[in-house]
Design an enzyme around this catalytic site. Structure first.
Site: not given
Ligand code: SAJ
Length: 427
Positions: A14, A120, A153, A205, A212, A256, A259
């Site tokens: 990131i 995060t 994100r 976040k 998901r 995996g 995140c």
């Protein structure tokens, strides 16, 4: 508010795209990484991670002089913390990178500067961990300097586009901070910029990735049920998804990456008495590799002579090179532990070094001596494989597809027995 110089702490998946995107917009960026190898390699113009378009962007930013890479922070108008937040073996968040980045920048933060945490983090990290560290010098967050939490994100594989196009949440410790954050990201963000408070932004976040994870868990559970009932889960999902309000995700070898397989645990840790669905979903996804191993055992039957397995794909998902928390790596290791001879091929990381696994650098080499071909990641290289050609390259005649990317009919015609995860019988 205008920010002429930005110091970005952490040059990973990131931090590096963020730093070089700012640099490409004419901002002077000091990119900082605690790992001397990362600093040295970037200073020599080598980009240490694979992400489409990133190499060019970083090379141009370095060449223009707008991006410089250092091992220590320097004075700047804004500071962005984009360091990892992994977890310990007991699934508790490991915040030491965030703490040390905040401590490293604290002496450089002046009146009117902006500090952004992007990593995060569990709820209350900005107010509970970052504020006390930055206020040690006597300044007040929100009054003397601005402080926000603004989660990244972006989807690995599409980071550069999503960085610019996605909506950006900016949670301030107060309104003035949120507005300062908006002024910073406006430099490149084309998506909507939403202002809120820091703890809400942290929660947003975590909710996104947890949502998901839970949805992948139900897809994986459906695949186990389909197996039990002797039906094809892929066919069932395709039909169910024709319903206008149903969108079931794909089952697979597990979840995996750094995140989705990590973040839900931050909520479980923060409120274990409440987050029971979240914990169960994590466990379901973590157990999923076992079902791939069972499928391999089923495909080989009693024939213990056939023990040489070609593993296709080690990354945590298609078309990335990232092996972190990858279920494919876990499965390959497990097969080795069960006594199989495993050779693995990861087209996006040819020189991967993984203890206990023989990684080869070409398809020819992984297929050559195999007795069973196991596809664990739906990379585009594998999706385009032609069954007849594969049959010429290997003596293996068993194909196990954990991700539903190999055309069963073509492989059957080429002489393979074909097994697929979530289908209760040989195809
Ligand atoms: N997976 C499945 N079935 C699916 C979709 C994914 O098994 O239907 C697996 C993948 O193979 C992979 C894992 O889940 O192992 C995660 O992959 P992903 O593509 O769902 O997500 P990440 O981890 O690459 O990126 C996520 C994204 N979050 C959401 O989509 C809510 C991204 O937007 C975030 O920025 C990123 O996490 C992050 O950095 O937090």
């Amino acid at each position: 508010m205008e920010f002429k110089t930005i110091c970005v702490m952490g040059l990973g998946y990131i931090g590096l795209p963020t730093a070089s995107t700012f640099a490409s917009r004419g901002v002077k960026v000091i990119g900082v990484d605690a790992n001397p190898k990362v600093v040295e390699s970037l200073q020599n113009g080598h980009v240490h991670i694979y992400e489409p378009g990133l190499r060019e962007l970083v090379t141009d930013s370095l060449a223009s002089g707008n991006l410089v890479v250092r091992s220590q922070p320097e004075q700047a108008d804004a500071f962005i913390i984009a360091v990892p937040t992994p977890f310990y073996a007991d699934k508790k968040a490991d915040m030491h990178f965030v703490r040390s980045a905040a401590e490293a920048i604290a002496p450089f933060v002046r009146k009117g500067n902006l500090v952004v945490l992007e990593s995060t983090s569990p709820p209350m990290t900005t107010c509970g961990i970052v504020v006390p560290i930055l206020e040690r010098g006597g300044m007040n967050a929100g009054e003397d300097f601005y402080l926000t939490y603004s989660p990244e994100r972006v989807l690995p594989g599409q980071i550069l586009r999503e960085l610019i196009e996605n909506a950006r949440v900016i949670g301030g410790v107060n309104q003035a901070s949120a507005e300062a954050g908006r002024d910073l990201y406006r430099v490149f963000v084309k998506g909507e910029i939403i202002l809120t408070d820091a703890t809400t932004a942290e929660m947003v976040k975590l909710m996104e990735n947890t949502y998901r994870d839970v949805n992948i868990a139900i897809a994986n559970e459906f695949s186990r049920l389909a197996d039990r009932f002797g039906i094809d889960v892929w066919e069932a999902i395709r039909i169910a998804n024709l319903h206008p309000r149903v969108k079931i995700l794909n089952p697979g070898p597990g979840v995996g990456g750094h995140c989705i397989s990590v973040d839900p645990w931050f909520l479980v840790e923060a409120a274990p008495d409440i987050a029971t669905l979240i914990r169960t979903s994590r466990q379901i996804n973590d157990e999923q590799p076992e079902f791939v191993i069972r499928l391999v055992n089923q495909a080989l039957g009693e024939d213990l002579r056939q023990r040489r397995i070609a593993v296709l794909g080690l990354a945590f998902k298609p078309d990335v090179d990232d092996l972190r928390e990858s279920p494919a790596v876990g499965i390959a290791r497990h097969l080795v532990a069960e006594g199989y001879q495993v050779r693995a091929y990861e087209p996006n990381k040819l020189n991967a070094e993984i203890e206990g696994i023989t990684v080869v650098d070409s398809l020819e080499s992984v297929l050559a001596d195999a007795e069973l071909v196991l596809v664990l990641v739906g990379h585009k290289e594998f999706r385009s494989l032609e069954a007849e050609k594969v049959a010429q390259q290997t003596s293996a005649r068993i194909l196990v597809d954990a991700v539903n990317v190999m055309p069963a009919d073509a492989f059957k015609q080429a002489g393979f027995r074909v097994f697929r995860l979530g289908v209760g019988h040989e195809l």
